[in-house]
Design an enzyme around this catalytic site. Sequence first.
Site, PDB file in Angstrom:
ATOM      1  N   HIS A   1      -8.062  -0.431   5.956  1.00  0.00           N
ATOM      2  CA  HIS A   1      -8.453  -1.651   6.665  1.00  0.00           C
ATOM      3  C   HIS A   1      -9.095  -2.597   5.653  1.00  0.00           C
ATOM      4  CE1 HIS A   1      -9.740  -4.137  10.028  1.00  0.00           C
ATOM      5  NE2 HIS A   1     -10.923  -4.235   9.445  1.00  0.00           N
TER       6      HIS A   1
ATOM      7  N   GLU B   1      -7.312  -2.157  -2.532  1.00  0.00           N
ATOM      8  CA  GLU B   1      -6.712  -1.303  -1.493  1.00  0.00           C
ATOM      9  C   GLU B   1      -5.780  -0.275  -2.134  1.00  0.00           C
ATOM     10  OE1 GLU B   1      -4.901  -3.312   1.845  1.00  0.00           O
ATOM     11  OE2 GLU B   1      -6.323  -4.963   1.671  1.00  0.00           O
TER      12      GLU B   1
ATOM     13  N   ASN C   1       0.845  -1.206   0.000  1.00  0.00           N
ATOM     14  CA  ASN C   1       0.000   0.000   0.000  1.00  0.00           C
ATOM     15  C   ASN C   1       0.875   1.248   0.000  1.00  0.00           C
ATOM     16  OD1 ASN C   1      -3.056  -0.360   0.210  1.00  0.00           O
ATOM     17  ND2 ASN C   1      -2.297  -1.950   1.556  1.00  0.00           N
TER      18      ASN C   1
HETATM   19  C1  GRF Z   1      -3.135  -5.316   3.702  1.00  0.00           C
HETATM   20  O1  GRF Z   1      -4.217  -6.205   3.565  1.00  0.00           O
HETATM   21  C2  GRF Z   1      -3.565  -4.173   4.575  1.00  0.00           C
HETATM   22  O2  GRF Z   1      -4.944  -3.873   4.444  1.00  0.00           O
HETATM   23  C3  GRF Z   1      -3.319  -4.720   5.944  1.00  0.00           C
HETATM   24  O3  GRF Z   1      -2.039  -5.328   5.807  1.00  0.00           O
HETATM   25  C4  GRF Z   1      -2.000  -5.967   4.507  1.00  0.00           C
HETATM   26  C5  GRF Z   1      -0.634  -5.815   3.890  1.00  0.00           C
HETATM   27  O4  GRF Z   1      -0.469  -4.472   3.592  1.00  0.00           O
HETATM   28  N1  GRF Z   1      -3.342  -3.688   6.936  1.00  0.00           N
HETATM   29  P1  GRF Z   1       0.876  -3.972   2.836  1.00  0.00           P
HETATM   30  O5  GRF Z   1       1.090  -4.873   1.633  1.00  0.00           O
HETATM   31  O6  GRF Z   1       2.024  -4.101   3.815  1.00  0.00           O
HETATM   32  O7  GRF Z   1       0.575  -2.560   2.434  1.00  0.00           O
END
Ligand code: GRF
Length: 205
Positions: A118, A183, A23
């Site tokens: 989330h 996301e 993200n």
């Molecule tokens: C994602 O599903 C996020 O929503 C949750 O952690 C997962 C991994 O996120 N909080 P990322 O790849 O580290 O951004």
Amino acid sequence: MTKAEGRVSFKRVAILISGGGSNMRALVESMAGDHPARPVLVASNDPAAAGLGWAAGQGIRTAAIDHRPFGKDRAAFEAALLAPLLDANPDIICLAGFMRILTPAFIRRFEGRMLNIHPSLLPKYPGLHTHQRALDAQDTQAGCTVHEVTADLDAGPILGQARVPVLPHDTESTLAARVLVQEHRLYAATLRRFATGDRARVDLT
Ligand code: GRF
């Protein structure tokens, strides 16, 4: 001259991660051109977080504050995290796969300008294991939510949501992968709108 070159100032964005930071990468890659914000710090509670190396490679300042030496003393960990954070002087903080629960005192310092993504359609499924819970409930839809961070875990004002179908043979990992793609889209779109001062909800399907 492009609009960006003409821009006098950008909103400064700090991003907190705990792992791969997919993200965070989506947010960083979105903050270009005429986007009103730029990343100024990527910080993690895990020095081994792969996202730190990627961010450093993008020329973004990074900080790693290992939470483990602080044990249960959340306030001491947060005091250590606060140093590089305040030094970066962010306008907005984005929690992106950040897996530490923050104290109300820390949140109060940034309330109204701290966002989180989330992986569920809040208010459904706050907390962990969101995809398995959606499957167990035989939901036909799932998705993700960007919300303002408040002292109530995963319960702040909703700024955006994206929906995906739950398919008959979905497993936790196939559903998680489908949601993760959204996301990245949702967080980038919501941050951009938020950075302009617009609090209207982003809804992606
Ligand atoms: C994602 O599903 C996020 O929503 C949750 O952690 C997962 C991994 O996120 N909080 P990322 O790849 O580290 O951004």
